[in-house]
Structures are given as structure tokens and as C-alpha cells.
Scaffold this active site. Structure first.
Site, PDB file in Angstrom:
ATOM      1  N   GLU A 164     -59.603  -2.541  14.332  1.00  0.00           N
ATOM      2  CA  GLU A 164     -58.891  -1.586  13.472  1.00  0.00           C
ATOM      3  C   GLU A 164     -57.715  -0.846  14.247  1.00  0.00           C
ATOM      4  OE1 GLU A 164     -61.354   1.839  12.478  1.00  0.00           O
ATOM      5  OE2 GLU A 164     -60.270   2.575  10.844  1.00  0.00           O
ATOM      6  N   LYS A 220     -58.267   0.497   3.500  1.00  0.00           N
ATOM      7  CA  LYS A 220     -59.672   1.318   3.891  1.00  0.00           C
ATOM      8  C   LYS A 220     -60.146   2.125   2.536  1.00  0.00           C
ATOM      9  CE  LYS A 220     -61.646   3.766   7.653  1.00  0.00           C
ATOM     10  NZ  LYS A 220     -61.458   4.065   9.017  1.00  0.00           N
ATOM     11  N   CYS A 274     -63.872  -0.266   8.975  1.00  0.00           N
ATOM     12  CA  CYS A 274     -64.712   0.726   9.593  1.00  0.00           C
ATOM     13  C   CYS A 274     -65.785   1.420   8.722  1.00  0.00           C
ATOM     14  CB  CYS A 274     -63.662   1.699  10.159  1.00  0.00           C
ATOM     15  SG  CYS A 274     -64.513   2.874  11.271  1.00  0.00           S
TER      16      CYS A 274
END
Lengths: 391, 391
Positions: free
Chosen positions: B122, B199, B236
Site C-alpha cells: 500500500e 480503497k 488494507c
């Protein structure tokens, strides 16, 4: 090493030196909050029952932080795993009574240990005969969820110990044409029947030929509010379905039991993963229960895997354990013997972990409601972006 | 034992005798299909690069059954974990170039090993500075997903090695008022930009103050069809959201990468659980990537946990690994060093496991579409059955 390996945790503790063991257990089992997972003593009465009747007892506790406005909500949870009590060739009633006799001793031990909420294994009152695809005598184990002998027994034990007991059983629904269901009955601490839940997802894999005996639940995801907390029951194969776990959580469950019957070759590496994931991401306690031992049936059957006909389902590996809403899990019962696993928990931990991680606030459920609404349409177009340089 | 513990798997292998180790690995890591998870040799060129540049290489393969009508679809997947390359006090451009220099050597090793699809960690091109809540200089790392220097570098490497590379990066969207996003750009094997994903779930926990820098994706759950298979990217904190994993799966992903940045105290016991659960229950490969090392920032900050102000986020524990759609996982990279983890997989395994377990056929998505549609209403009434004997 015996024919059946006994326990991963026992092996780790036997061989790995203390300092490294502490790191291994922190990473594998979430024991990074050492002060929050402790053993608790097992009383003499329970020990005597266990020794005399050949079952194991494991007991631990998971603590929460003190709060200013709420008192701790301490409850003792119990889960029981057991092998059957008589040969599967014995008369149905004898088979039932042999299991009941075992379970009674284990509930006595749970009572002696002050367990408040207890859950038994999936269809605890019978062998897991669905592999056979035979109807009789196995469907004779099915009985009423309100007047059957197994539920009468559970009601008596619940009253005796002021205990909420979840009884997963094969139900014959006389009101609805005598249909059969895979059901969990929730019995209140007064011996009253609070309600029932049924299996939401029925397997079609391996020897799990259950879909020839009963259908998917139409009862949704009920959560039972008892004096000892809010309880959901995700039966067996439903543990592979993350949406099932989610729905119990969003309905407010603080404890979800997963009464199961599953065998080593098929699912064992999943056993320590799925329930813990559910507890971590939905922030409730999970009690995972698997039956134990190998059950032999009178007539041979095949498994659709090219192997010769045989008479057993394989080894049910027990290993019943609890997962905590933070990320810990408790020690498991072994892979080989009957047992009672007890965990004293503070239910306040559920909301504390929700407040820490905010998964429910960041869940974007509107997005997924829309996604699933679209997905179920026959003409759904998946969101695929294709490399335009591909031919 | 060093200050940072290196690896659970290494510890198990060091102490536990072979016969019991085999049972432990079967239960913990799904190595019950021993013939299906093997080490593969690491070529001399890659070894030399690793030795010279201080990174680790781990390589394994996961096999599938042969089929009659489809040929095996063998691809080599790679994931890279790395620490930053310069102090966070260095000029932004120097910091970037120091990381790029590291990554270039690791991609060279991946190229030497014939990796087909590679994913970086990330926001790989910068320190994970979001803990600070400071805007400058950190937002200066943000750049265009199509013309920024990091994506130009990735395109060059993709062309050089005929490799699909996923570049998770901090994006400045000049078209939309210069907004910032946490993005993953998918670069095709010709160096072409196939598209991007963002995300979906932004944390609000611990020092993950990312919600002050960027918002939730509005791009949904795109799956990128490349010559090496169908790829989704769950960035994530999205790994805590089972619906996020599900949506990539239902859109057809065969490989889902989870580029992450997470620290020990908070999440380490979850690291080996959530991704594996996603792979098992959605039946795709998962590559889990976590950065490694401790990053120190120039100004102190607090963590909302009552502890004194400090200058670091904690130890990013690496441990990048692959999960398989059946239930295996590969060995992890260590908790302490830069590394490249490679897994050669047969993508046919995804459908084979779906056909074995039938999770998608038994998923009852209609039920859950309705459940979520109801749940998101402000006046939702959860399905709670209250013990009527309670006062």
C-alpha cells in the site's frame, strides 16, 4: 504419537521454549493481551465427573476493560463435544439414551462450574447418519422441538442449573406436514422454550448429504435475548458463509454458537480460521463445536470421490473452542475425546471492540445492499475491466 | 531472539519433531494436500540480487488437479514488502527515489524468477505518514495515477519483464479538484494502464488517521481481466470487511491482492486469519502484503490511547504471504526484512474448489440482498426474540 493427533496447542507447549512460545501464541492465538486470557480453576466436583466419565474439561476467561457507567456483564459460556454412546446398529431409543446419559454428566459438570449458557453439538442426540442417504431408521431420531424427549431432558437440566441451554437437534415439524429440519432450540434458564433457529445453509459436498433430509431455514437470523446475553446460532456449514455470520451480528448477537459436525480431511485447516474471522469482524463471541470420534454405519456407502464403498464418515476432530470479539481464541478441546470447554467472558467486550475498530460504522451496507440487489438479477453484468490490448 | 521475533513458521520447524510438525502444519496451514504445496527453486540471478540488496525471497507453488477440457493456467504471482529507503526528514523526492531504487532490484529479481503478476505494498512510494495528521510535506507524495513518476517507473518495469504490476499509490486526482485517493493502478504486461481501483473502507482506529487525507472509493469492486487472470485489489482495512472480499469474488476475481500497512499490537493475530478466510470462502488466491520496519517521523504525535506523544507508528510486521482457494497458505516472508514472496499457482484451482464446496450455489444471496435492504432503513427492527419470562 497415537493414531489421531491430539492437539496443536499441546504440541506447541511441549516443544517450543517459553520466550518464543509467547510470540507464537501471541501471533497464532491473539494472546497479546496476556492479562485478558487466563485459565480458571476447575472445581473438584467437575473434575470428579470428568475423570469418572472420561471427558475433558478446559476452562479459561476473557476479560474486558472496566467502564464507568456499565458494570461488567460476566457470563460463563460452555460448549460440549461428544462421541455417540452406542453402536449405530443398536435400537434408536437405546442409541438416544446412551448419548443422553453421557450428556447428562457433562451438563452436571457445567452446572458445578456455574456455566450460564451452554450449547451442545449439531444433532447431538443421534449419529451423523446423513452420509448414508438411508431414511430409516435415521429419520426416527427426528422429534418435536417442543415435546420431544430430548427437549424435555434439556428443559429439565436447564431448570436444574438455572442455565440457558441451546439444543441443536433433528426436528420433525408435525404442524408442517411432518417435514424435517436441522434446528437449534433455545431453552431459557427457567426451562422455558424461548424459540428456535434453523440451519440457513445446507451443504452439498463430500458425504454431507443433508440436502436429501431437510431444507434451508426460512426463519432468518433470529437473535435470542436471554438473561445472560443475546445469542445467535449459526449451524455447521453456515460458518462458510460470511453473510450468515454478518446477519447475526447486525441483529445484535453477542454470542454466536456454531454447532457442527465436520471431518478432518475436508475442513480441518478451516476450523481455526472461519469462526475467528467471524468473531473478529463482527465483534461477538463464537463458540465452535464439533463432534468427536468415528461413527460406523451398518451398510456401506460411497462418497463420490472414486474411492471404494465404506461404512464411516471419517474422524470428527472435536477441537471445540471459543473465539473472542477482539482477536483472541481460547484453548481447544482435543481432537480425540469428549469434552466440556468453558469460557468466562465479559459481554461488554463486544461493544468495546466495536468502538475501537468501527467496522460497523465503516461497513458501507448501502453499497452492498445495492451490489447484491444487482448481483441476483439474471442479467447481472460483473464489473470487469478487460485489458484492451488483449485479443 | 532478536528484538523483533522473525517468523512463526521458522520457529515451528526449528523445534517440533517431523511427525508432529506435519500434523501441526496440516492443521495450521492446510498442508494436508502435501503434493499440492511445494517449494520451487530460486534462480542464481535472483539470489544474487537478494543477497546484494538485503532482501529475502520465498518461493512455492500450489497445484491443481488436471482437467480434461482445460489446460492448466499456471501463473507466477509475486508480492513485495519493503521498508522505506531514507529518513522521513529527507526531501520528498529523495525519499521517493530511495524507495524506487530498492523496489527496482526486487522487481528485477521477480523478473528473473519469471513472475507474471506482481503487487507492491500500500502506498509503496512513501512512508505511511497518515498517523501524523500533518498535510505537508506528506501530501506532496500524491501524484497522478497516469502521469506520475511512480507509475512511469512501474510501466517501464512492466514492459521490461512482460509483467502485470499492481501499483498501490497515493493518487492526486487533478481532474476532480486535486482530491487525494488511496489507489491501486493496474499496469498491463505491455506497460499499458488497464485501470485503477480505490480503497473501499477507510479506517478510523489507532493511528490510522487516513480519513483526514482521503475518502471511500466510488469505483465499486472492479476486477481487471489481464492475460494472466482476473485480478481484484482489496486495499488494507478492506480486509476486515467480508462483504468487500465477497464482491470481488462475485465479480469473478481469481486473485485478490491486499496491499496493507499494519502494525503488530493492533492487528497481528488477525493477519493469518482474515485473508485466509476470504480465500477459503470466496475461492480465489489472496496475496497479503504488509510493509515492514518502523518509520520515525520528525514531529511527535499522540495516538488517542492515553500514552505519551511519540514519533513512530510501531513495527510494521511484514509477514506477506499467499492464501489458496482450497485452504492452504504459503510460507510468509519474515517480520523483519524486505522481501519478495512468489507463488506459482494454477488458476484452475479456483473453479475446482467452487465445484467441490458449492458456496456460491448455497449462498442465498436473495436472502441477504433483502436483509441488507431492510437493515439500512432508519427504522430497522432487528429480529430479536426476547425471553418472555424476563422482566
Amino acid at each position: 504419537m497415537s493414531k489421531q493427533f491430539k492437539s496443536v496447542q499441546e504440541t506447541l507447549e511441549k516443544y517450543i521454549p517459553a520466550e518464543e512460545l509467547s510470540e507464537v501464541k501471541r501471533i497464532l492465538y491473539g494472546y497479546n493481551r496476556g492479562q485478558h486470557v487466563k485459565s480458571i480453576p476447575i472445581c473438584q466436583e467437575a473434575l470428579d465427573l470428568a475423570n469418572k466419565n472420561n471427558f475433558e474439561i478446559v476452562a479459561s476467561k476473557v476479560e474486558a476493560e472496566p467502564e464507568q457507567l456499565r458494570k461488567p456483564r460476566i457470563v460463563r459460556l460452555g460448549i460440549i463435544q461428544n462421541s455417540i454412546g452406542a453402536e449405530t446398529t443398536a435400537p434408536v431409543q437405546d442409541q438416544y439414551l446412551a448419548i443422553e446419559a453421557k450428556i447428562e454428566k457433562m451438563i452436571d459438570a457445567a452446572g458445578a462450574m456455574g456455566v450460564n449458557v451452554l450449547c451442545l453439538q449439531e444433532t447431538w442426540h443421534m449419529p451423523f447418519a446423513f452420509c448414508t442417504r438411508e431414511r430409516y431408521p435415521w429419520v426416527e431420531f427426528a422429534e418435536s422441538a417442543t415435546t420431544g424427549q430430548s427437549i424435555k431432558f434439556i428443559q429439565r437440566m436447564a431448570r436444574k442449573y438455572n442455565m440457558v441451554i441451546i439444543s441443536p437437534m433433528l426436528e420433525r415439524d408435525e404442524v408442517h406436514a411432518g417435514t424435517i429440519h436441522n434446528t437449534a432450540v433455545v431453552v431459557g434458564n427457567n426451562g422455558n422454550i424461548i424459540g428456535k433457529s434453523r440451519k440457513n445453509h445446507i451443504p452439498r459436498t463430500g458425504d454431507f448429504n443433508e440436502s436429501t433430509y431437510y431444507m434451508e431455514s426460512t426463519l432468518g437470523h433470529p437473535v435470542f435475548e436471554t438473561i445472560y446475553g443475546k445469542i445467535g446460532i449459526n449451524i455447521c456449514y453456515g460458518r462458510h458463509h460470511n453473510l450468515n455470520w454478518l446477519a447475526y451480528g447486525l441483529n445484535g448477537a453477542e454470542i454466536v454458537f456454531n454447532p457442527s459436525a465436520t471431518v478432518g480431511e475436508l475442513s480441518e485447516p478451516m476450523w481455526g480460521v472461519e469462526a475467528r474471522n467471524a468473531a473478529m469482524t463482527n465483534n461477538y463471541f463464537v463458540g465452535s463445536i464439533n463432534r468427536v470420534g468415528t461413527e460406523y454405519f451398518p451398510n456401506e456407502f460411497t462418497s463420490g470421490n472414486g474411492k471404494p464403498a465404506h461404512k464411516d464418515f471419517g474422524h470428527f476432530y472435536g477441537s471445540s473452542y471459543f473465539s473472542s470479539p477482539d482477536n483472541c481464541c481460547t484453548p481447544s478441546l482435543s481432537r480425540v475425546s469428549d469434552g466440556l470447554n468453558i469460557s468466562e467472558v465479559d459481554l461488554n467486550l463486544c461493544q468495546q471492540v466495536k468502538d475501537k475498530w468501527n467496522f460497523q460504522m465503516t461497513g458501507r451496507y448501502e453499497l452492498y445492499a445495492k451490489f447484491l440487489e444487482d448481483y441476483i438479477k439474471p442479467n447481472y453484468q460483473p464489473n470487469i475491466i478487460r485489458d484492451p490490448s488483449m485479443k
